[in-house]
Design a protein around this motif. Structure first.
Motif, PDB file in Angstrom:
ATOM      1  N   PRO A  13       0.835  -1.385  -0.413  1.00  0.00           N
ATOM      2  CA  PRO A  13       0.035  -0.297  -0.449  1.00  0.00           C
ATOM      3  C   PRO A  13       0.786   1.191   0.067  1.00  0.00           C
ATOM      4  CG  PRO A  13      -1.344  -1.260   1.449  1.00  0.00           C
ATOM      5  CD  PRO A  13       0.883  -2.182   0.864  1.00  0.00           C
ATOM      6  N   ALA A  14       1.402   1.058   1.310  1.00  0.00           N
ATOM      7  CA  ALA A  14       2.698   3.050   1.038  1.00  0.00           C
ATOM      8  C   ALA A  14       3.668   2.656  -0.188  1.00  0.00           C
ATOM      9  CB  ALA A  14       3.748   2.352   2.031  1.00  0.00           C
ATOM     10  N   LEU A  15       3.866   1.427  -1.075  1.00  0.00           N
ATOM     11  CA  LEU A  15       5.241   1.645  -2.226  1.00  0.00           C
ATOM     12  C   LEU A  15       3.514   2.308  -3.376  1.00  0.00           C
ATOM     13  CD1 LEU A  15       6.633  -1.299  -2.291  1.00  0.00           C
ATOM     14  CD2 LEU A  15       7.703   1.256  -2.310  1.00  0.00           C
ATOM     15  N   SER A  16       2.581   1.662  -3.592  1.00  0.00           N
ATOM     16  CA  SER A  16       1.473   2.125  -4.246  1.00  0.00           C
ATOM     17  C   SER A  16       1.372   3.827  -4.500  1.00  0.00           C
ATOM     18  CB  SER A  16       0.380   1.321  -4.012  1.00  0.00           C
ATOM     19  OG  SER A  16       0.230   0.283  -4.221  1.00  0.00           O
ATOM     20  N   VAL A  17       1.104   3.864  -3.073  1.00  0.00           N
ATOM     21  CA  VAL A  17       1.021   5.585  -2.722  1.00  0.00           C
ATOM     22  C   VAL A  17       2.598   6.205  -3.484  1.00  0.00           C
ATOM     23  CG1 VAL A  17       0.840   7.489  -1.483  1.00  0.00           C
ATOM     24  CG2 VAL A  17      -0.745   5.436  -1.378  1.00  0.00           C
ATOM     25  N   ILE A  18       2.983   5.678  -2.978  1.00  0.00           N
ATOM     26  CA  ILE A  18       4.594   6.479  -3.837  1.00  0.00           C
ATOM     27  C   ILE A  18       4.824   6.741  -4.986  1.00  0.00           C
ATOM     28  CG2 ILE A  18       7.306   6.543  -3.665  1.00  0.00           C
ATOM     29  CD1 ILE A  18       6.420   5.526  -0.599  1.00  0.00           C
ATOM     30  N   GLY A  19       4.328   5.372  -5.287  1.00  0.00           N
ATOM     31  CA  GLY A  19       4.059   5.193  -6.900  1.00  0.00           C
ATOM     32  C   GLY A  19       3.038   6.520  -7.719  1.00  0.00           C
ATOM     33  N   LEU A  20       2.088   6.384  -6.652  1.00  0.00           N
ATOM     34  CA  LEU A  20       1.368   6.639  -7.458  1.00  0.00           C
ATOM     35  C   LEU A  20       1.419   8.436  -7.797  1.00  0.00           C
ATOM     36  CD1 LEU A  20      -1.097   7.059  -8.902  1.00  0.00           C
ATOM     37  CD2 LEU A  20      -3.309   6.816  -6.726  1.00  0.00           C
ATOM     38  N   PHE A  21       1.414   8.770  -6.544  1.00  0.00           N
ATOM     39  CA  PHE A  21       2.104  10.774  -5.931  1.00  0.00           C
ATOM     40  C   PHE A  21       3.398  10.405  -5.818  1.00  0.00           C
ATOM     41  CE2 PHE A  21      -2.212   8.805  -4.169  1.00  0.00           C
ATOM     42  CZ  PHE A  21      -2.903   9.661  -4.353  1.00  0.00           C
ATOM     43  N   PHE A  22       4.407  10.332  -7.045  1.00  0.00           N
ATOM     44  CA  PHE A  22       5.422  10.625  -6.865  1.00  0.00           C
ATOM     45  C   PHE A  22       6.019  10.208  -7.801  1.00  0.00           C
ATOM     46  CE2 PHE A  22       9.998  10.305  -5.651  1.00  0.00           C
ATOM     47  CZ  PHE A  22      10.947  11.730  -5.792  1.00  0.00           C
ATOM     48  N   VAL A  23       6.349   9.311  -7.719  1.00  0.00           N
ATOM     49  CA  VAL A  23       7.109   8.367  -9.060  1.00  0.00           C
ATOM     50  C   VAL A  23       6.221   8.492 -10.410  1.00  0.00           C
ATOM     51  CG1 VAL A  23       8.032   5.970 -10.282  1.00  0.00           C
ATOM     52  CG2 VAL A  23       7.865   6.676  -7.974  1.00  0.00           C
ATOM     53  N   LEU A  24       5.043   8.460 -10.732  1.00  0.00           N
ATOM     54  CA  LEU A  24       4.132   8.925 -12.256  1.00  0.00           C
ATOM     55  C   LEU A  24       4.240  10.138 -12.580  1.00  0.00           C
ATOM     56  CD1 LEU A  24       2.425   7.984 -14.121  1.00  0.00           C
ATOM     57  CD2 LEU A  24       0.682   7.547 -12.573  1.00  0.00           C
ATOM     58  N   VAL A  26       6.573  12.258 -11.505  1.00  0.00           N
ATOM     59  CA  VAL A  26       8.306  12.852 -11.926  1.00  0.00           C
ATOM     60  C   VAL A  26       8.239  12.150 -13.286  1.00  0.00           C
ATOM     61  CG1 VAL A  26      10.592  12.658 -11.199  1.00  0.00           C
ATOM     62  CG2 VAL A  26       9.130  13.039  -9.193  1.00  0.00           C
ATOM     63  N   VAL A  27       8.349  11.166 -13.429  1.00  0.00           N
ATOM     64  CA  VAL A  27       8.357  10.442 -15.512  1.00  0.00           C
ATOM     65  C   VAL A  27       7.760  11.440 -16.010  1.00  0.00           C
ATOM     66  CG1 VAL A  27       8.417   8.407 -16.313  1.00  0.00           C
ATOM     67  CG2 VAL A  27       8.758   7.782 -14.144  1.00  0.00           C
ATOM     68  N   SER A  28       6.744  11.811 -15.614  1.00  0.00           N
ATOM     69  CA  SER A  28       5.349  12.060 -16.699  1.00  0.00           C
ATOM     70  C   SER A  28       6.537  13.236 -17.138  1.00  0.00           C
ATOM     71  CB  SER A  28       4.454  12.582 -16.284  1.00  0.00           C
ATOM     72  OG  SER A  28       3.358  11.153 -15.542  1.00  0.00           O
ATOM     73  N   ALA A  29       7.163  14.310 -15.808  1.00  0.00           N
ATOM     74  CA  ALA A  29       7.403  15.566 -16.321  1.00  0.00           C
ATOM     75  C   ALA A  29       8.458  15.086 -16.766  1.00  0.00           C
ATOM     76  CB  ALA A  29       7.776  16.134 -14.329  1.00  0.00           C
ATOM     77  N   LEU A  32       7.700  15.219 -19.997  1.00  0.00           N
ATOM     78  CA  LEU A  32       7.108  15.887 -20.582  1.00  0.00           C
ATOM     79  C   LEU A  32       7.993  16.970 -21.213  1.00  0.00           C
ATOM     80  CD1 LEU A  32       4.098  17.278 -20.814  1.00  0.00           C
ATOM     81  CD2 LEU A  32       4.442  18.777 -18.482  1.00  0.00           C
ATOM     82  N   SER A  33       9.551  17.312 -20.352  1.00  0.00           N
ATOM     83  CA  SER A  33      10.480  18.367 -20.501  1.00  0.00           C
ATOM     84  C   SER A  33      11.204  17.877 -22.080  1.00  0.00           C
ATOM     85  CB  SER A  33      11.835  18.240 -19.671  1.00  0.00           C
ATOM     86  OG  SER A  33      12.547  16.625 -19.539  1.00  0.00           O
ATOM     87  N   PHE A  34      10.666  16.396 -23.064  1.00  0.00           N
ATOM     88  CA  PHE A  34      11.127  16.248 -23.889  1.00  0.00           C
ATOM     89  C   PHE A  34      10.468  16.905 -25.110  1.00  0.00           C
ATOM     90  CE2 PHE A  34      13.469  13.367 -21.681  1.00  0.00           C
ATOM     91  CZ  PHE A  34      14.690  14.071 -21.395  1.00  0.00           C
ATOM     92  N   THR A  35       9.599  16.789 -25.291  1.00  0.00           N
ATOM     93  CA  THR A  35       7.940  17.909 -25.780  1.00  0.00           C
ATOM     94  C   THR A  35       8.043  19.943 -25.512  1.00  0.00           C
ATOM     95  OG1 THR A  35       5.918  17.668 -24.122  1.00  0.00           O
ATOM     96  CG2 THR A  35       7.059  15.565 -25.552  1.00  0.00           C
ATOM     97  N   ASP A  36       7.469  20.104 -26.440  1.00  0.00           N
ATOM     98  CA  ASP A  36       7.093  21.038 -26.371  1.00  0.00           C
ATOM     99  C   ASP A  36       5.318  22.016 -26.118  1.00  0.00           C
ATOM    100  OD1 ASP A  36       5.554  20.217 -28.485  1.00  0.00           O
ATOM    101  OD2 ASP A  36       5.893  22.181 -29.986  1.00  0.00           O
TER     102      ASP A  36
END
Length: 292
Positions: A13-24, A26-29, A32-36
């Motif tokens: 459960p803790a890893l799921s929350v971290i992945g949903l609200f932190f890892v995802l 960060v990866v999305s950003a 995003l930094s490689f796009t316009d």
């Protein structure tokens, strides 16, 4: 094997929350930094294009970014040592045997940390007001000329540094005070018997044994000071003459004023790289100090 499955079940459960609200995010950003990605791409994904490192190159070629970086480094270079000295001094005073009302002073010195930075920044903006501020009123009463603290490019950043040091040093003070409490009292008693004075006890006992705590506090403080935003946003809006314009302020304007979200993401990761380099430098200096 069953124990491992049970352990993963407990942490899932803790890893799921971290992945949903932190890892995802960060990866999305990062992607995003490689796009316009901008306002047009927000309205129609068909306008989204992959630009690779183009955002990073554009940011590094912008004079405004280097201006913001210089202001941020100035804020960190002056503010972090000042905050650390205040924190260490307050912790040493509260740890002293001669100190009285320790609970009251711990609470009073820690109180600015839990206050809302925006609300306190508004109060400080009025305290440092050129005509109506209490600070200038005190200067005039002492016979000095009033100072335009937030409207003069020479005084705006030192004023924000003073505010940030006052606002944040109590947090480090509590951590350092806990580190001081962990030092065995027998070492100080032995040093007193051997004739060591207060400075020698501080230099040869307190600081070496407090070094791991100081390292943690310095890393936390550096990372926090690099993220300068709320203070100039409320007190100066990045002025005057962009003297308080920080990297995070630049990222905010690119993302939410001009809607260049791809470029704003690139600035965010450049700031992350800068914090990472500063952290590695602190770790290297700490290893050299311990080796010496």
């Amino acid at each position: 094997m069953r124990m491992e499955r049970a352990a993963w079940g407990f942490v899932a459960p803790a890893l799921s929350v971290i992945g949903l609200f932190f890892v995802l995010p960060v990866v999305s950003a990062l992607l995003l930094s490689f796009t316009d990605f901008d306002l047009y791409a927000l309205a129609d994904r068909g306008n989204l294009r992959f630009v690779g490192l183009g955002n990073y190159v554009e940011v590094l070629q912008t004079a405004l970014f280097w201006k913001a970086l210089g202001n941020t480094l100035y804020f960190v270079g002056v503010g972090v040592p000042l905050s650390m000295l205040l924190s260490l001094g307050a912790a040493l005073l509260l740890d002293s045997r001669l100190a009285r009302w320790k609970g009251f002073f711990r609470t009073a010195l820690f109180a600015p940390v839990v206050t809302t930075v925006v609300a306190v920044a508004v109060v400080f903006r009025y305290l440092f007001h050129t005509r109506y501020g209490l600070v200038n009123y005190g200067l005039v009463w002492l016979g000095f000329e009033p100072v335009d603290w937030l409207g003069d490019a020479h005084w705006s950043m030192p004023t924000i540094i003073a505010f940030a040091a006052w606002k944040n040093f109590g947090y480090n003070m509590i951590i350092l005070l806990a580190g001081l409490k962990a030092i065995p009292a027998e070492l100080y008693e032995a040093a007193r018997i051997d004739g060591a004075n207060a400075w020698q006890r501080l230099r040869h006992i307190t600081l070496p044994l407090l070094a791991p705590t100081l390292l943690v506090v310095s890393i936390i403080t550096v990372a926090g000071y690099f993220q300068l935003f709320a203070e100039p946003y409320v007190m100066t809006r990045g002025g005057p003459l962009q003297s308080t314009f920080s990297v995070l302020f630049h990222m905010y304007e690119e993302g939410f004023k001009w809607w260049n979200l791809g470029r704003a993401s690139a600035i965010a990761f450049l700031l992350f790289a800068l914090i990472l380099v500063a952290t590695l430098v602190l770790l290297r200096l700490s290893r050299r100090w311990n080796a010496a």
